[in-house]
Motif scaffolding. Structure first.
Motif, PDB file in Angstrom:
ATOM      1  N   TYR A  86       0.841  -1.195   0.000  1.00 46.10           N
ATOM      2  CA  TYR A  86       0.000   0.000   0.000  1.00 46.10           C
ATOM      3  C   TYR A  86       0.876   1.245   0.000  1.00 46.10           C
ATOM      4  N   GLY A  87       0.533   2.216  -0.820  1.00 42.94           N
ATOM      5  CA  GLY A  87       1.130   3.527  -0.660  1.00 42.94           C
ATOM      6  C   GLY A  87       0.692   4.094   0.679  1.00 42.94           C
ATOM      7  N   GLU A  88       1.615   4.698   1.418  1.00 45.42           N
ATOM      8  CA  GLU A  88       1.297   5.084   2.795  1.00 45.42           C
ATOM      9  C   GLU A  88       0.131   6.069   2.882  1.00 45.42           C
ATOM     10  N   THR A  89      -0.024   6.946   1.901  1.00 49.72           N
ATOM     11  CA  THR A  89      -1.131   7.896   1.936  1.00 49.72           C
ATOM     12  C   THR A  89      -2.460   7.169   1.813  1.00 49.72           C
ATOM     13  N   ALA A  90      -2.507   6.166   0.936  1.00 44.12           N
ATOM     14  CA  ALA A  90      -3.727   5.378   0.769  1.00 44.12           C
ATOM     15  C   ALA A  90      -4.006   4.542   2.009  1.00 44.12           C
ATOM     16  N   TYR A  91      -2.948   3.991   2.609  1.00 41.05           N
ATOM     17  CA  TYR A  91      -3.123   3.091   3.755  1.00 41.05           C
ATOM     18  C   TYR A  91      -3.648   3.832   4.982  1.00 41.05           C
ATOM     19  N   MET A  92      -3.200   5.062   5.183  1.00 40.94           N
ATOM     20  CA  MET A  92      -3.548   5.796   6.389  1.00 40.94           C
ATOM     21  C   MET A  92      -4.969   6.375   6.355  1.00 40.94           C
ATOM     22  N   ASN A  93      -5.583   6.381   5.188  1.00 45.59           N
ATOM     23  CA  ASN A  93      -6.940   6.902   5.045  1.00 45.59           C
ATOM     24  C   ASN A  93      -7.895   5.718   4.852  1.00 45.59           C
ATOM     25  N   PRO A  94      -8.769   5.431   5.826  1.00 48.75           N
ATOM     26  CA  PRO A  94      -9.640   4.250   5.728  1.00 48.75           C
ATOM     27  C   PRO A  94     -10.474   4.204   4.453  1.00 48.75           C
ATOM     28  N   GLN A  95     -10.951   5.358   4.018  1.00 48.55           N
ATOM     29  CA  GLN A  95     -11.754   5.386   2.796  1.00 48.55           C
ATOM     30  C   GLN A  95     -10.903   5.029   1.580  1.00 48.55           C
ATOM     31  N   TYR A  96      -9.711   5.591   1.515  1.00 52.90           N
ATOM     32  CA  TYR A  96      -8.807   5.286   0.407  1.00 52.90           C
ATOM     33  C   TYR A  96      -8.424   3.802   0.418  1.00 52.90           C
ATOM     34  N   LYS A  97      -8.107   3.289   1.599  1.00 47.57           N
ATOM     35  CA  LYS A  97      -7.698   1.883   1.700  1.00 47.57           C
ATOM     36  C   LYS A  97      -8.825   0.962   1.266  1.00 47.57           C
ATOM     37  N   VAL A 137     -11.096   1.594  -0.986  1.00 54.45           N
ATOM     38  CA  VAL A 137     -11.147   1.635  -2.450  1.00 54.45           C
ATOM     39  C   VAL A 137     -10.090   0.697  -3.047  1.00 54.45           C
ATOM     40  N   VAL A 138      -8.882   0.764  -2.489  1.00 56.89           N
ATOM     41  CA  VAL A 138      -7.789  -0.089  -2.972  1.00 56.89           C
ATOM     42  C   VAL A 138      -8.115  -1.559  -2.734  1.00 56.89           C
ATOM     43  N   ASP A 139      -8.577  -1.883  -1.524  1.00 61.28           N
ATOM     44  CA  ASP A 139      -8.892  -3.273  -1.193  1.00 61.28           C
ATOM     45  C   ASP A 139      -9.994  -3.830  -2.085  1.00 61.28           C
ATOM     46  N   ASN A 140     -11.009  -3.038  -2.338  1.00 64.31           N
ATOM     47  CA  ASN A 140     -12.101  -3.512  -3.194  1.00 64.31           C
ATOM     48  C   ASN A 140     -11.612  -3.814  -4.605  1.00 64.31           C
ATOM     49  N   TYR A 141     -10.719  -2.975  -5.112  1.00 64.23           N
ATOM     50  CA  TYR A 141     -10.171  -3.201  -6.454  1.00 64.23           C
ATOM     51  C   TYR A 141      -9.381  -4.511  -6.494  1.00 64.23           C
ATOM     52  N   PHE A 142      -8.501  -4.700  -5.509  1.00 64.52           N
ATOM     53  CA  PHE A 142      -7.674  -5.907  -5.493  1.00 64.52           C
ATOM     54  C   PHE A 142      -8.509  -7.165  -5.292  1.00 64.52           C
ATOM     55  N   GLN A 187      10.501 -11.869 -14.689  1.00 60.05           N
ATOM     56  CA  GLN A 187       9.870 -12.392 -15.895  1.00 60.05           C
ATOM     57  C   GLN A 187       8.488 -12.991 -15.664  1.00 60.05           C
ATOM     58  N   GLY A 188       8.085 -13.219 -14.417  1.00 57.32           N
ATOM     59  CA  GLY A 188       6.815 -13.895 -14.160  1.00 57.32           C
ATOM     60  C   GLY A 188       5.997 -13.200 -13.090  1.00 57.32           C
ATOM     61  N   GLY A 189       4.738 -13.616 -12.985  1.00 52.03           N
ATOM     62  CA  GLY A 189       3.846 -13.068 -11.979  1.00 52.03           C
ATOM     63  C   GLY A 189       2.789 -12.164 -12.584  1.00 52.03           C
ATOM     64  N   HIS A 190       1.691 -12.001 -11.854  1.00 56.70           N
ATOM     65  CA  HIS A 190       0.606 -11.127 -12.291  1.00 56.70           C
ATOM     66  C   HIS A 190       0.544  -9.961 -11.320  1.00 56.70           C
ATOM     67  N   VAL A 191       0.648  -8.753 -11.850  1.00 56.10           N
ATOM     68  CA  VAL A 191       0.708  -7.541 -11.037  1.00 56.10           C
ATOM     69  C   VAL A 191      -0.526  -6.687 -11.301  1.00 56.10           C
ATOM     70  N   TYR A 192      -1.100  -6.158 -10.229  1.00 55.43           N
ATOM     71  CA  TYR A 192      -2.211  -5.214 -10.320  1.00 55.43           C
ATOM     72  C   TYR A 192      -1.773  -3.910  -9.662  1.00 55.43           C
ATOM     73  N   VAL A 193      -2.082  -2.791 -10.294  1.00 51.06           N
ATOM     74  CA  VAL A 193      -1.709  -1.479  -9.757  1.00 51.06           C
ATOM     75  C   VAL A 193      -2.950  -0.582  -9.717  1.00 51.06           C
ATOM     76  N   THR A 194      -3.131   0.109  -8.602  1.00 57.55           N
ATOM     77  CA  THR A 194      -4.270   1.007  -8.487  1.00 57.55           C
ATOM     78  C   THR A 194      -3.927   2.155  -7.555  1.00 57.55           C
ATOM     79  N   SER A 195      -4.826   3.121  -7.495  1.00 57.83           N
ATOM     80  CA  SER A 195      -4.701   4.253  -6.588  1.00 57.83           C
ATOM     81  C   SER A 195      -6.113   4.746  -6.265  1.00 57.83           C
TER      82      SER A 195
END
Length: 289
Positions: free
Chosen positions: A35-46, A48-53, A131-139
């Protein structure tokens, strides 16, 4: 025919008893969130991130390892080459790595990421030997996505328990930062720029070119070929970036060797095959078709 019907019935019973109630559970040791620290420290932001993942990766986040990426973490690998310093209220980008996914590295980027494309992340990660793995990125809010690369590389370190050499991290981050800067300075699209960078890197790697002037000429040639107009200063910066990427390839390849067994075993064990289940049941019941 009767044997085949019996086998199909056994497979159906097995799936009904074993698979349907519990569902397919990924190996959560091979899934990591940063988690980006700004997103993690804000419950609403976190949230949003958790729902996406949760929606995209289809995993139970309660059982997934996670870390917080701070501005200090990002600055360690960004300030030395780009001069950028991030504050603790600027780290929004978050990433999830799933090593259970089969196949080569793939990256999915949410629409909230405004600058860095999936192809740009993949290019930088491949430069680092990944070379491997599946990555998801959001904000949770609009963000360039530059700081997310630090989180992605932290995910790989956490999932594999192997550290990426610092010079390799720096080169990968410089690649992302340089492309972001060129996009901001010009009208070139991210896709066109990434294609140019990939082609130049490939040529430089194949011919083991280390001379700065030669790399500049190669960039100019591809710029003409693709009708891309970027400034001389941006070309110089890009040449320096590609030089650095090329200079760390021995270390990147060494890291790639260290994690190859982990990534390969994760990929091969991550899914299941109905053919495999079918054949296994046949063998258990000694049924030959």
């Amino acid at each position: 025919m009767h044997k085949r019907i019996l086998a199909i019935c056994l497979v159906t019973m097995f799936l009904a008893m074993a698979v349907i109630p519990t569902g397919f559970a990924a190996n959560t040791d091979q899934v990591v969130i940063t988690y980006g620290e700004t997103a993690y420290m804000n419950p609403q932001y976190k949230s949003v991130v958790d729902n996406y993942f949760a929606e995209k990766a289809n995993v139970d986040l309660n059982n997934v390892n996670s870390k917080v990426i701070t501005a200090g973490d990002v600055n360690k690998i960004s300030s030395g080459f780009s001069g950028k310093y991030y504050n603790s209220n600027q780290i929004f980008s978050s990433a999830l790595l799933d090593l259970n996914q089969n196949g080569e590295i793939t990256v999915e980027v949410d629409d909230s990421i405004t600058t860095i494309t999936p192809e740009m992340y993949m290019s930088a990660l491949k430069s680092a030997g990944i070379q491997g793995g599946h990555v998801y990125v959001t904000s949770p809010v609009s963000a360039t996505g530059e700081s997310a690369l630090a989180g992605i590389m932290d995910c790989y370190e956490e999932a594999t328990d192997v550290e990426i050499p610092e010079n390799v991290k720096e080169a990968a981050n410089q690649e992302i930062a340089t492309q972001a800067e060129i996009i901001n300075n010009s009208n070139v699209s991210a896709d066109d720029l990434n294609k140019l960078v990939e082609d130049v890197k490939e040529k430089v790697s194949e011919e083991n070119i280390t001379d700065h002037a030669t790399i500049v000429n190669i960039i100019n040639d591809y710029s003409t070929t693709y009708n891309i107009n970027i400034s001389d200063n941006d070309i110089e910066n890009l040449a320096e970036t590609i030089e650095q990427v090329q200079s760390v390839q021995d270390d990147a390849n060494a890291y790639k060797e260290q994690i190859s067994d982990i990534v390969d075993s994760s990929s091969s064990d991550g899914g299941f095959s109905l053919d495999g289940i079918f054949n296994s049941i046949l063998s258990v019941f000694n049924i030959n078709l």
